[in-house]
Scaffold this motif. Structure first.
Motif: not given
Ligand SMILES: Cc1cc2nc3c(=O)[nH]c(=O)nc-3n(C[C@H](O)[C@H](O)[C@H](O)COP(=O)(O)O)c2cc1C
Length: 341
Positions: A183-202
């Motif tokens: 459910x969560x990973x198929x939801x574009x809004x959920x994905x956008x919110x998660x990606x906004x909090x990912x820090x992909x490098x140091x």
């Protein structure tokens, strides 16, 4: 300084042990140790206000996550986590800390009183070493005494902890978690919110001092522009289902924090219970990581709560897997001046 060593230096600076009772009262240190608590997506949705004998933890709604946490339940649980750290850090300074969520003020109010019986404990020492360990564990079981100690640590006023270690129960929980992943990973809004909090490098992690640093879950460092291209491709339900299935199987058990009611007072109390559980686990050499999916997805929560056979009015609030395994790199925190009013 390279960004890698800047990350390590920032983590070390924040994660100094609590000062001893001989150093006297140090409210700034209490805030530092409070802010080392767990928070949803490492948003650190708190502001600390102090006077001589009181610390107030105020919600910072600019840091809310409206998709995964529409009613701010996780936000208030995060405030409870910070309050629990302060209780144990205060004891190490010879202070008793009485915690209450004040509905009128919308603040967690912590009254500090000098108490000769308060001293440092294993839980205070565990504060800088506690982490959510997003890695595979080693499948070693815990004994009954260890399980009882953890369940006791996770118990509070209107909050109890259910522990599951049986393989059939773990498999059933995995099914609920994976329905949540779908459910969560198929939801574009959920994905956008998660990606906004990912820090992909140091460099990105050090610059913000918040969010989900790739290295804490064993991800390679990726430049920001590349992360924007890669994340939508690699973060998929199928991959997450595979990871969580293996990770739950590798865990000694699952703990579920259940509250009587569903409102800010019990959310704060649940956060306190989780954090106390996590500090006790850390002191015992036991790790934990959240698997909240069937609690976060509103459409799945009733079926999950039915499976748990909860009493009337009870709700599942948080769920973690626990066990023994490797330590992962620590997550970062924002500078104290950014979280103090
Ligand atoms: C209320 C709450 C909800 C959380 N939900 C999740 C979750 O669903 N999945 C997850 O992997 N981590 C979850 N976390 C853990 C945070 O990601 C973690 O605390 C944060 O990244 C800081 O890392 P640390 O706890 O290792 O210091 C949650 C934490 C809190 C307090």
């Amino acid at each position: 300084m390279s960004s890698v060593s800047a990350y390590d230096a920032a983590a070390d600076r924040m994660r100094q042990p609590p000062p001893s009772r001989d150093s006297g009262t140090d409210l700034r240190e209490l805030i530092r140790l409070g802010s080392l608590a767990a928070s949803s997506h490492n948003t650190q949705p708190w502001k600390f206000a102090t006077n001589d004998e009181t610390i107030r933890i105020l919600p910072d709604f600019t840091r809310r996550c409206p998709v995964v946490d529409p009613d701010d339940a996780h936000l208030y649980k995060s405030l409870g986590c910070a309050a629990e750290n302060i209780v144990h850090a205060a004891a190490a300074q010879g202070l008793r800390a009485d915690v209450e969520y004040d509905r009128d003020e919308d603040a967690v109010v912590i009254e500090l009183t000098a108490d000769p019986d308060c001293r440092t404990t294993e839980l205070a020492d565990a504060i800088p070493r506690r982490q959510c360990t997003k890695a595979r564990f080693d499948a070693r079981p815990l004994d009954d005494a260890q399980l009882a100690t953890l369940a006791q640590a996770g118990t509070g006023n209107g909050v109890r902890t259910l522990i599951f270690t049986d393989p059939d129960a773990k498999r059933a929980i995995t099914d609920h978690v994976n329905q949540g992943n779908l459910a969560q990973l198929s939801d574009p809004h959920w994905r956008t919110e998660l990606f906004a909090w990912i820090r992909p490098n140091d460099r990105a992690a050090v610059a913000s001092g918040d969010g989900l640093a790739g290295r804490t879950s064993g991800q390679p460092s990726v430049p920001n522009f590349l992360a924007r291209l890669i994340l939508p491709v690699v973060v998929k339900p199928k991959a997450q289902i595979k990871t969580d299935t293996v990770n739950i199987e590798s865990s000694a058990g699952v703990a579920i924090f259940v509250s009587d009611g569903d409102h800010p007072t019990v959310w704060v109390e649940t956060g306190r219970c989780y954090e106390r559980f996590a500090l006790r686990a850390t002191a015992m050499g036991v790790r934990n990581a959240f698997i909240n999916q069937p609690i976060e997805v509103a459409a799945l929560r009733p079926a999950f709560e039915r499976w748990l056979e909860l009493d009337e009015g009870e709700h599942a609030q948080l769920m973690v897997r626990f066990g023994t395994g490797p330590q992962m790199p620590f997550s970062l925190r924002r500078p104290l001046d950014d979280v103090t009013v």
